[in-house]
Design a protein around this motif. Structure first.
Motif, mmCIF file in Angstrom:
data_model
loop_
_atom_site.group_PDB
_atom_site.id
_atom_site.type_symbol
_atom_site.label_atom_id
_atom_site.label_comp_id
_atom_site.label_asym_id
_atom_site.label_seq_id
_atom_site.Cartn_x
_atom_site.Cartn_y
_atom_site.Cartn_z
ATOM 1 N N GLY A 1 0.796 -1.223 0.000
ATOM 2 C CA GLY A 1 0.000 0.000 0.000
ATOM 3 C C GLY A 1 0.826 1.269 0.000
ATOM 4 O O GLY A 1 0.272 2.368 -0.156
ATOM 5 N N GLU A 2 2.138 1.150 0.136
ATOM 6 C CA GLU A 2 3.005 2.335 0.142
ATOM 7 C C GLU A 2 3.169 2.864 -1.279
ATOM 8 O O GLU A 2 3.149 2.106 -2.259
ATOM 9 C CB GLU A 2 4.363 1.955 0.735
ATOM 10 N N VAL A 3 3.337 4.167 -1.403
ATOM 11 C CA VAL A 3 3.580 4.811 -2.699
ATOM 12 C C VAL A 3 4.965 5.438 -2.654
ATOM 13 O O VAL A 3 5.277 6.231 -1.754
ATOM 14 C CB VAL A 3 2.511 5.877 -3.005
ATOM 15 N N VAL A 4 5.793 5.082 -3.613
ATOM 16 C CA VAL A 4 7.192 5.510 -3.645
ATOM 17 C C VAL A 4 7.423 6.380 -4.863
ATOM 18 O O VAL A 4 6.889 6.111 -5.948
ATOM 19 C CB VAL A 4 8.127 4.277 -3.679
ATOM 20 N N SER A 5 8.225 7.425 -4.705
ATOM 21 C CA SER A 5 8.578 8.311 -5.814
ATOM 22 C C SER A 5 10.008 8.021 -6.253
ATOM 23 O O SER A 5 10.953 8.161 -5.476
ATOM 24 C CB SER A 5 8.444 9.783 -5.397
#
Length: 433
Positions: free
Chosen positions: A200-204
């Protein structure tokens, strides 16, 4: 010397295929490929294989999802679905290949469970599932679909992985540690960045040209970004922040967490995509390529052949016909030319159940062995192992005659008793050692 002799026998028998050994670099044999067996710290292990044996393929010949279960030992922690996929992704991020052991669980019947060498009394149980993607009954386990997505991606983009640069080993955060880690591998046919993090994490990610690429991490805790991969004709995938799964002709299949957003660029032309939440795929065209995007749940009902992508099926028959997933009302088909259409999902016709025919049962009486009257008992001079007495498998029987005039307890020592010993005195059970 022992391994060398085995290798000589193999070659003298006419076998010309590559020979692998999995003694974990304990000793090397000329003409053999040094492989690895294990499941811990896989990225570090595969990198070391590339450093120590630079001319060999980096192959993990035995990667078990979980330890062997043994009798009278604490039950090992059940592997998570994401844990297995993270290990496989680490092998790939190190430029290696893997073999899940086992992929299909099983049962070791009878007395063939075996004894582990790392403990004096470590006896393997009959169950040999070990967290395999398919359990003993052939039913998909929690890790099956997660593993299938990753393996489908690798098998459909073999050109990328077979042309990776083995010397490209940049410094990075260890994926075994806490937090987010990115492992980037690249080669002449494209590259892949494996992103490890919490589900569920969003990484840039910051690309070389300065573009920030937002990448969602799905339920398995690992995602991948495919770069600079040839698709078809003049079409080249610049990048995809959603994990790619397959490319069939002009059709590119990607997936991601339902409702997440991703960026996909073909020939440098970017398109922002929102992963559909429902039971139907998102189908659009970018630079002459039919882009098909599905959620993680729908990816588990998606199957790929060399001619088409089938969405909404439980499985495909040997003839390639889809059997609809439970509750599905329609099945989507996207062919290699990029043409998409859907058909009504017809449930399979019920087959006629066949009654199982059992053969006659037989049993062997053990009373004469229990009370010591069997004529098959033979005199031996001293303690002998069962194998030398013609009983290399299962249980054997010993009869002890204790000569003592005193009425006192007798002490019996079973030297190197392999498993367990049942004692009978006068035909009655006296205990188990």
């Amino acid at each position: 010397a022992y391994l060398g002799e085995l290798h000589r026998y193999i070659r003298e028998s006419g076998l010309s295929v590559p020979v692998l050994n999995t003694n974990n670099l304990w000793t090397s044999v000329e003409g053999e490929v040094d492989a690895w067996a294990g499941s811990d710290d896989m990225l570090g292990v595969v990198r070391q294989l590339g450093q120590v044996t630079p001319d060999h393929p980096r192959f993990v010949a035995s990667l078990p999802p979980a330890p062997v279960r043994t009798w009278d030992a604490k039950e090992p922690e059940e592997p998570t679905a994401g844990g297995t996929v993270r290990k496989l992704a680490q092998v790939l991020a190190g430029g290696g290949q893997f073999n899940l052991d086992p992929f299909h669980g099983g049962t070791t019947f009878g007395f063939w469970g075996g004894r582990l060498t790392d403990h004096e009394a470590a006896w393997a149980t009959a169950s040999h599932d070990r967290g395999a993607p398919l359990d003993e009954a052939g039913v998909p386990s929690a890790s099956f679909h997660h593993v299938r997505r990753l393996c489908t991606f690798v098998s459909r983009f073999t050109r990328v992985f077979s042309h990776l640069d083995p010397g490209h080993r940049p410094v990075m955060l260890d994926p075994e540690g806490p937090g987010v880690s990115v492992a980037h591998v690249t080669g002449t046919q494209g590259g892949v960045a494996f992103v490890f993090g919490r589900p569920g994490e969003v990484v840039s990610l910051l690309l070389p040209e300065g573009v920030a690429l937002t990448t969602p991490i799905g339920a398995s805790g690992v995602s991948w970004v495919l770069f600079d991969a040839h698709l078809t004709g003049y079409a080249r995938l610049t990048y995809s922040s959603l994990p790619a799964m397959a490319c069939i002709g002009k059709s590119l299949l990607c997936f991601g967490p339902a409702g997440s957003r991703g960026m996909i660029a073909i020939n440098g032309s970017p398109a922002e995509i929102e992963v559909p939440r429902g039971d139907d795929p998102l189908i659009t065209e970018v630079e002459g390529v039919t882009l098909v995007v599905v959620s993680e749940a729908l990816a588990d009902a998606t199957f790929i052949t060399d001619e088409q992508i089938v969405i909404g099926a439980a499985f495909l028959t040997p003839a390639g016909e889809p059997v609809p997933a439970p509750g599905r009302k329609q099945i989507w088909k996207i062919d290699a030319a990029g043409h998409a259409h859907h058909i009504a999902a017809a449930p399979p016709a019920p087959g006629k159940a066949r009654r199982a025919a059992l053969s006659s049962w037989e049993w062997a009486p053990a009373r004469e062995y229990v009370d010591g009257t069997s004529p098959r008992f033979a005199s031996i001079k001293g303690p002998e192992d069962l194998s030398s007495l013609g009983s290399p498998y299962g249980y054997g029987w010993y009869r002890l005659q204790l000569r003592s005039s005193a009425t006192k307890r007798q002490h019996v020592m079973a030297t190197r008793g392999g498993d367990r010993l049942h004692f009978f005195a006068g035909g009655e059970s006296a205990g188990i050692m």
